[in-house]
Motif scaffolding. Structure first.
Motif, PDB file in Angstrom:
ATOM      1  N   PRO A  33       0.828  -1.214   0.000  1.00  0.00           N
ATOM      2  CA  PRO A  33       0.000   0.000   0.000  1.00  0.00           C
ATOM      3  C   PRO A  33       0.855   1.253   0.000  1.00  0.00           C
ATOM      4  N   ASP A 109     -10.180   3.649   4.085  1.00  0.00           N
ATOM      5  CA  ASP A 109      -9.534   3.140   2.872  1.00  0.00           C
ATOM      6  C   ASP A 109      -9.799   4.057   1.684  1.00  0.00           C
ATOM      7  N   LYS A 112      -5.793   5.130  -2.166  1.00  0.00           N
ATOM      8  CA  LYS A 112      -5.235   3.868  -2.650  1.00  0.00           C
ATOM      9  C   LYS A 112      -4.139   4.146  -3.674  1.00  0.00           C
ATOM     10  N   ASN A 118      -4.368  -0.671  -3.833  1.00  0.00           N
ATOM     11  CA  ASN A 118      -4.129  -1.083  -2.453  1.00  0.00           C
ATOM     12  C   ASN A 118      -4.375   0.114  -1.537  1.00  0.00           C
ATOM     13  N   PRO A 119      -5.258  -0.012  -0.553  1.00  0.00           N
ATOM     14  CA  PRO A 119      -5.549   1.138   0.311  1.00  0.00           C
ATOM     15  C   PRO A 119      -4.436   1.394   1.321  1.00  0.00           C
ATOM     16  N   LYS A 121      -2.957   1.947   4.815  1.00  0.00           N
ATOM     17  CA  LYS A 121      -3.406   1.347   6.067  1.00  0.00           C
ATOM     18  C   LYS A 121      -3.232   2.320   7.235  1.00  0.00           C
TER      19      LYS A 121
END
Length: 540
Positions: A33, A109, A112, A118-119, A121
């Motif tokens: 991410p 989220d 991304k 992909n987010p 975190k």
């Protein structure tokens, strides 16, 4: 030679134009991410007076529904716009933040990476508009009260404690969401008292929807301090919305009143000389049957009790549709049983026959229980009782069958209030083989001495939390249990109504407590498991 060279050039031009440009294939998929490398202001900045926030990442990013996913606590009435600049995002707020307040921007989220989505975190930014950060913290765990399992993604909110607090209309001042272990932590809050409430928040609007969302709450306000204790919240469905008539369904043969939520029982009072047969259908509606003679409009008073044992009265007009054809077409008269057809039945049994219309007459001397095709015994010889609306017959009995038990209901032996009859019906059950089943026995420790917990319900559930059997006294004795793993729980039936009550947040009433055995219990065929005891808690 020149012709050949020219042809090659033309081919290259043609194929070059037609070729599709694609990204190179192969290689590992990017699963990393985006990482926040810098922010303005920096995390935990003091005396922040601007209305612009910027985040910088180590790769190109995209924004996904940020207006819904970005949550600012405490809630700020401060609209913003955002701009994406490749590897950075800028938030421009309409006005400055409130003075001397600690704010937390939780992005969820919403941000991304560009390639694989992909987010980022745990993306969170904390800053204060005053000279210090609020240091209060509240943490704990959220579970489902009926299964004792942790709940993921439940919203836990801190509200200002007032007598008029309504989580269906008021959003929390601070909040957090639970992780996969049911754990939550709310940080950087003002050190004062709050009311703590947890909700499912399925539509993520931060408001409680009583129709389909669970709720849990602490009965007393909590103090958010630096060294806060851990809090446990138990959630359950508790539809406390007022019971209403949702719609009516008038037909020639019947008239149905549909309610806004499930009902437990109903008392019908006829306001004139008319009287109509009726029954509760599907747990949410009352069906009246058009049996002559009666007035064109029948007035009734309905006293309806819902699942929270709240009674509501309705004045209702019952008006059937006028018949259009020469003869009224009736719904088919049907029957079902509990246990269902072809399900195993013990020789000593409690059995229910369920009809889709109230029964007017039944000739119990013609209905027979046939055991192993040899012994015939009429329904008349068994103890049986009707429910109040005369559409369910409970039968208590015993047989000596070895292989099968079969009910034979001849045509004409059961007549409904509409005057129609069942077709000839056979309901067949194999006989339980005692060796194929297990037994579970135990007692409730403290049941003889407890002054507060005098009434309880012991429930045996399968591994999907479906109730298999229940008992109301100690010692308990569950028999005919198929081999498998089971849960055992004890419900403290505080009002002795032989059911579990979900509680009511608007009245400050908690769900009735449930005590679980910590592990699943393995039941084996042809095996007795004894002394599986449950201890009552000490009175508070």
């Amino acid at each position: 030679m020149l012709k050949t060279l020219g042809f090659a050039i033309i081919c290259l031009l043609l194929f070059g134009r037609c070729a599709q440009q694609v990204s190179p294939t192969g290689g590992k998929k990017d699963s990393i991410p985006p990482n926040l490398i810098q922010s303005i202001p920096l995390n935990k900045t003091l005396n922040f007076k601007e209305n612009r926030v910027e985040l910088f990442f180590d790769e190109y990013v995209v924004v996904d529904n940020i207006t819904q996913k970005l949550v600012i606590t405490p809630e700020a009435d401060n609209p913003y716009s955002y701009r994406l600049n490749g590897t950075s995002i800028v938030l421009n707020f309409k006005k400055q933040f409130q003075d001397s307040t600690t704010y937390t921007l939780n992005f969820g989220d919403a941000i991304k990476d560009f390639a694989e989505r992909n987010p980022a975190k745990n993306l969170k930014l904390v800053f204060s508009t005053g000279s210090s950060l609020d240091s209060g913290r509240v943490y704990g765990m959220v579970k489902d009260v009926q299964t004792n399992k942790p709940l993921f993604d439940a919203l836990v909110g801190l509200y200002n404690p007032t007598d008029t607090l309504n989580p269906a209309k008021q959003k929390p001042f601070y909040f957090s969401r639970t992780d996969s272990s049911g754990v939550f932590s709310i940080e950087n809050v003002q050190t004062r008292n709050y009311t703590m409430i947890a909700i499912d928040d399925k539509n993520r609007n931060m408001l409680f929807n009583a129709k389909d969302e669970r709720i849990g709450f602490l009965s007393k306000p909590i103090s958010a301090g630096v060294d806060s204790v851990s809090y446990n919240i138990l959630m359950a469905l508790s539809d406390n919305t007022p019971l209403k008539v949702q719609r009516t369904l008038p037909k020639v043969n019947n008239y149905t009143v549909v309610f806004s939520k499930p009902i437990e029982k109903v008392k019908v009072t006829f306001m004139n000389k008319d009287s109509l047969p009726y029954m509760i259908e599907n747990g949410e509606q009352i069906k009246f049957f058009n049996v002559q003679p009666h007035s064109d409009t029948t007035l009734v008073k309905l006293s309806v009790t819902d699942s929270l044992e709240t009674s509501t009265e309705f004045d209702q007009k019952i008006a059937f549709q006028a018949p259009r054809g020469k003869e009224r077409q009736k719904d088919q008269f049907t029957i079902s049983s509990r246990p269902e057809n072809n399900r195993p039945l013990a020789n000593s049994f409690s059995y229910r026959l369920i009809f889709n219309k109230p029964v007017q007459t039944i000739e119990d001397s013609k209905i027979e229980l046939i055991t192993d095709s040899l012994t015939h015994e009429t329904l008349k010889n068994f103890k049986s009782t009707w429910n109040e609306t005369h559409n369910e017959l409970t039968i208590e009995g015993k047989s000596f069958a070895k292989d099968t038990i079969k009910w034979e209901i001849p045509k004409g032996s059961v007549i409904s209030v509409e005057g129609d009859t069942l077709a000839r019906t056979l309901i067949k059950h194999p006989v339980l083989n005692e060796e194929d089943f297990g037994i579970l026995r135990g007692k409730v420790i403290g049941a003889d001495t407890s002054k507060l917990y005098k009434h309880f319900i012991i429930e045996l559930m399968d591994d999907q939390y479906k109730v298999i059997d229940r008992q109301y006294s100690s010692p308990y004795n569950f028999i005919h249990i198929p081999q498998g793993k089971y849960f055992l729980r004890l419900i403290l039936d505080l009002n002795d109504n032989k059911r579990w009550d979900t509680g009511q947040v608007n009245k400050g009433i908690q769900p009735e407590p449930i005590i679980y055995l910590p592990e699943k219990t393995l039941i084996k065929s042809n095996f007795e498991l004894n002394d599986i005891n449950i201890t009552l808690p000490k009175a508070p």
